[in-house]
Write an enzyme that holds these catalytic residues in place. Structure first.
Site, short mmCIF file in Angstrom:
data_model
loop_
_atom_site.label_atom_id
_atom_site.label_comp_id
_atom_site.label_asym_id
_atom_site.label_seq_id
_atom_site.Cartn_x
_atom_site.Cartn_y
_atom_site.Cartn_z
N GLY A 79 -8.30 8.37 10.03
CA GLY A 79 -8.61 8.40 11.46
C GLY A 79 -9.64 9.44 11.86
O GLY A 79 -9.92 9.59 13.04
N ALA B 149 -9.62 4.87 4.33
CA ALA B 149 -9.46 6.02 5.23
C ALA B 149 -10.74 6.82 5.42
O ALA B 149 -11.47 7.11 4.47
CB ALA B 149 -8.36 6.96 4.76
N GLY B 150 -10.99 7.18 6.66
CA GLY B 150 -12.09 8.09 7.00
C GLY B 150 -13.42 7.43 7.29
O GLY B 150 -14.36 8.09 7.72
N LYS C 49 0.87 -1.17 0.00
CA LYS C 49 0.00 0.00 0.00
C LYS C 49 0.90 1.22 0.00
O LYS C 49 1.61 1.47 0.98
CB LYS C 49 -0.91 -0.01 1.24
CG LYS C 49 -1.62 1.33 1.48
CD LYS C 49 -2.55 1.28 2.68
CE LYS C 49 -2.94 2.68 3.11
NZ LYS C 49 -3.94 2.69 4.19
N ASN D 99 -9.63 0.91 9.71
CA ASN D 99 -8.86 0.53 10.90
C ASN D 99 -9.50 1.13 12.15
O ASN D 99 -10.12 0.45 12.96
CB ASN D 99 -7.41 0.99 10.74
CG ASN D 99 -6.47 0.51 11.84
OD1 ASN D 99 -5.32 0.23 11.60
ND2 ASN D 99 -6.91 0.37 13.08
N THR D 100 -9.40 2.46 12.26
CA THR D 100 -9.83 3.12 13.49
C THR D 100 -11.32 2.91 13.79
O THR D 100 -11.70 2.81 14.96
CB THR D 100 -9.52 4.63 13.41
OG1 THR D 100 -8.21 4.80 12.86
CG2 THR D 100 -9.55 5.27 14.78
#
Lengths: 68, 255
Positions: free
Chosen positions: B157, B183-184, B96, B205-206
């Protein structure tokens, strides 16, 4: 003969009994871990772990950590 | 099925491995998510504390494809170095590309991302660049021969969800390779929305690791992505400005 290397950014005095990369990993208890070794900015293949470590060599031991 | 390079996956959820409250919670979250692709970062080891547990070493690596990222790189050259380090583990050939160009927004540097992508493709990597939602940049990456493109929904995040669905839908429409929204993503509705737009997958992830109950959220994300994908495949009804009754207007009875 005293050898001082740079190990992961720190000054490190090589123990006399450690001659090569494989022995260094063993000494640091990393022989069974998933790590990647860079020596003087060159990535070492696993079959190159018998390379001798010389005074002032720069060694980086890298691994995978959590990330997104 | 999701195909990236020469590999095929049942799951369309790619899961990050950072910031979990504990390894036990993380392991269970990964299990229930049914993700087959896990992202990792590459870092200098704290060799003076070798007993530190390492999540990757606790995984059955035959079950997962590792997707290391180049996080920490600010230039193409740094990203290539990290990618080569990751590949030298012998565990992965995917990368990535993540080259941050702005410390506040953590948005990717498009110029360095393009450069790194070209270099890594030349080196034979399976390349998945994390990009902004720029339509033309995504097209340029496609033309270069990337194996997937990963436009962000909103800053890493931030959990703000999909800020520009129009751009993402243009990217999806034009792409010749899988599009993974990366992301996001903050909640299951964001993940479902990404899939309804026609994305091939979601990387998050987050949203899981920082959830009140990461294990339950991992399951919620898996279901949201499946639901969103099914909805996309089914084809949604058209939107209208005025109501249309669902019940017949013929044969009304007066009670």
């Amino acid at each position: 003969m005293k050898r001082t290397i740079e190990l992961n950014g720190n000054r490190y005095d090589m123990p006399a009994e450690v001659g090569n990369v494989q022995e260094l990993l063993g000494h640091l208890e990393l022989a069974e871990r998933i790590v990647i070794v860079e020596m003087n900015r060159d990535i070492l293949a696993k079959d190159a772990y018998d390379l001798p470590i010389n005074d002032r060599d720069q060694i980086e031991i890298i691994h995978f950590v959590g990330g997104g | 099925m999701l195909t990236i390079g020469n590999k095929t996956f049942n799951s369309r959820l790619l899961l990050g491995t950072g910031k979990y409250p504990s390894f036990d919670v993380q392991k269970e979250a990964v299990r229930v998510s049914e993700s087959e692709i896990l992202t990792f970062a590459v870092r200098r080891m704290n060799i003076f504390e070798p007993s530190q547990p390492n999540f990757l070493e606790q995984l059955d690596l035959s079950k997962y494809t590792l997707l290391p990222n180049t996080a920490g790189a600010k230039t193409a050259e740094e990203a290539v170095r990290i990618a080569k380090l990751a590949k030298a583990s012998g565990l992965c050939d995917m990368i990535k590309v993540e080259i941050i160009g702005c410390d506040q927004s953590l948005l990717p540097d498009p110029v360095e991302t393009l450069r790194a992508t070209e270099m890594l493709l030349d080196e034979g990597f399976i390349v998945l660049p994390y990009t902004s939602d720029d339509v033309v940049l995504a097209r340029r990456l496609c033309e270069m021969g990337v194996h997937a493109i990963m436009p962000g929904a909103s800053p890493i995040g931030s959990g703000r969800g999909i800020l520009n669905p129009l751009n993402l839908s243009f990217i999806i429409e034009q792409s010749t390779v899988p599009v993974i929204i990366d992301a996001g993503i903050g909640s299951p509705k964001d993940a479902a929305y990404a899939m309804e737009l026609g994305a091939d997958g979601v990387l998050l992830n987050t949203a899981v690791s920082e959830a009140g109950d990461p294990i339950k959220m991992a399951l919620a994300m898996k279901l949201a992505i499946e639901a969103g994908r099914l909805g996309y495949e089914a084809g949604r009804m058209p939107e209208r400005d005025y109501a249309v009754a669902s019940s017949p207007t013929e044969g009304l009875v007066t009670i």
